[in-house]
Design an enzyme around this catalytic site. Structure first.
Site, mmCIF file in Angstrom:
data_model
loop_
_atom_site.group_PDB
_atom_site.id
_atom_site.type_symbol
_atom_site.label_atom_id
_atom_site.label_comp_id
_atom_site.label_asym_id
_atom_site.label_seq_id
_atom_site.Cartn_x
_atom_site.Cartn_y
_atom_site.Cartn_z
ATOM 1 N N TYR A 67 -6.317 6.978 4.334
ATOM 2 C CA TYR A 67 -6.039 5.563 2.999
ATOM 3 C C TYR A 67 -5.730 4.351 3.488
ATOM 4 O O TYR A 67 -5.915 3.184 3.521
ATOM 5 C CB TYR A 67 -6.425 5.956 1.559
ATOM 6 N N GLU B 200 0.822 -1.785 0.300
ATOM 7 C CA GLU B 200 0.070 -0.016 -0.425
ATOM 8 C C GLU B 200 1.450 1.226 0.439
ATOM 9 O O GLU B 200 0.353 2.330 -0.791
ATOM 10 C CB GLU B 200 -0.499 -0.187 1.184
ATOM 11 N N ASP C 113 -9.724 4.569 -2.564
ATOM 12 C CA ASP C 113 -8.501 4.749 -3.867
ATOM 13 C C ASP C 113 -9.562 5.798 -5.232
ATOM 14 O O ASP C 113 -10.172 6.211 -5.210
ATOM 15 C CB ASP C 113 -7.601 4.007 -3.736
#
Ligand code: SF4
Length: 399
Positions: free
Chosen positions: A160, A77, A178
């Site tokens: 996020y 990520e 996203d």
């Protein structure tokens, strides 16, 4: 007919891969809608059924039925934050081979991490990656915390990323949004509000697509598929609901998509006009001593912090060539700088940059000015050089 679309996808293969499941998917969709009674309730179910058939194989993604490794989820990520899947793949594998768990990464030196990161760009991510691994090792006994709140308290983990790790690695009922998910959701619900103002609305709508599961459940306990729902939307956005020419006929949510009904899918998500930063200018000084190059390390704070660079001037919007040249390093035996023809251009997130490159050669015994050092040109690949510096050096050393 050209079998590739503009983005290089092999259209025929993509269609074939999906066709076999397509008719079945339509049948599944109908059955699910009948079963759950409403479009709204059917969406998460249809999405997961599609994911089970078409999920992408990615180096950081466990096989169906396997538990996700929080370290792999976190590492991928962070790398994927501003970089595409194709570029990230080899870096991810390289990191994993060198530092197989967060404890090993937490024991590594920042220099080694920056070196390994070189070429991936946005270097603050590498510094935060290292700081985060150190914090997980020091404060959490080498295991990532499993709540969004605790994850957000770690360096480099924003809302996020915390949501993505919590959902994918720990089955928490949260939906990370996203760019891919923004696109799918804004089309599915025909969100008229432009980005970035529409973000809270898209976040709320995206959460309605979460699959079943208890708020606190973790894969392996009471099964939560929150992570699969998120990854399903990511995959849908990257392979079917693409920015241009979405393949709506293959989409599991096509019967229920507002933008598709209107026929204006490609106009979503709506975006507020962008303000781009002003062009900055500067100079880079490529100095050689035989087969060595003069370099220095940028300060830890700020843009490209801690990275290696050739000496250079400030980067300013109104930079004049004369003022930039006046910032050349003081070197014995260099009376004149040779200005290379052409300029080096680079685009950072907030501004574009133009660099004029000056070169000089010094005698074999010339000392490096304070704060600088000589490195063999042959080992430059081992230095933590950002792309802009690689370009400037290549330009300066080129014939
Ligand atoms: S139907 Fe088309 S536009 Fe709508 S979500 Fe699916 S791929 Fe995207």
């Amino acid at each position: 007919m050209d079998a590739r679309d503009k983005r290089g996808h092999d259209v025929e293969r993509l269609a074939l891969r999906h066709y076999s499941g397509f008719m079945n998917s339509r049948a599944i969709a109908k059955a699910k809608r009948r079963e759950v009674g409403s479009e709204e309730a059917a969406r998460p179910v249809l999405l997961l059924a599609w994911y089970d058939r078409h999920r992408r194989r990615l180096p950081w993604r466990p096989l169906p039925g396997e538990r996700a490794d929080p370290y792999a989820v976190w590492l991928s990520e962070i790398m994927l934050q501003q970089t595409g899947v194709k570029t990230v793949g080899p870096y991810f594998l390289k990191f994993l081979a060198r530092w197989p768990d967060v404890d090993a990464l937490g024991r590594a030196s920042l220099d080694d991490v920056l070196r390994m990161w070189a070429g991936l760009g946005y270097y603050s991510r590498a510094r935060n990656l290292h700081a985060c691994a150190v914090a997980v090792r020091r404060d959490h006994g080498g295991a990532f915390p499993d709540t969004e709140e605790a994850l957000r308290a770690l360096p480099g983990i924003g809302p996020y990323t915390a949501s993505a790790i919590a959902a994918i690695a720990f089955g928490r009922r949260t939906m990370p949004v996203d760019g891919n998910i923004e696109r799918v959701v804004s089309r599915l619900f025909a969100v008229e509000e432009p980005l970035p103002q529409a973000k809270p609305l898209i976040q709320t709508l995206a959460a309605t697509l979460l699959g079943a599961g208890d708020a606190k459940s973790r894969a392996g306990d009471e099964e939560s598929r929150a992570g699969d729902s998120a990854q399903a939307l990511m995959d849908l956005g990257s392979s079917i609901c693409t920015p241009k020419k979405p393949a709506c006929a293959l989409c599991p949510l096509n019967d229920d998509c507002a933008a598709r009904r209107r026929g204006d899918q490609e106009t979503f998500p709506h975006k507020a006009p962008k303000k781009s930063g002003a062009l900055r200018r500067g100079a880079a000084f490529v100095v050689t001593r035989g087969d060595q190059l003069l370099v220095r390390t940028r300060s830890e704070k700020g843009l490209l912090g801690g990275m290696t660079e050739v000496p250079g001037s400030d980067w300013l919007a109104e930079q004049q060539d004369k003022a930039a040249l006046a910032q050349a390093p003081a070197l014995k035996g260099v009376a004149r700088w040779h200005r290379k023809a052409g300029i080096v251009t680079h685009v950072f997130t907030h501004f574009p940059l133009e660099l004029v490159v000056y070169t000089a050669k010094v005698a074999a015994r010339a000392a490096a000015p304070k704060g600088m050092r000589w490195v063999p040109i042959a080992t430059l690949k081992d230095e933590a050089l950002p792309n802009v510096m690689r370009k400037a050096i290549a330009h300066g050393l080129g014939e």
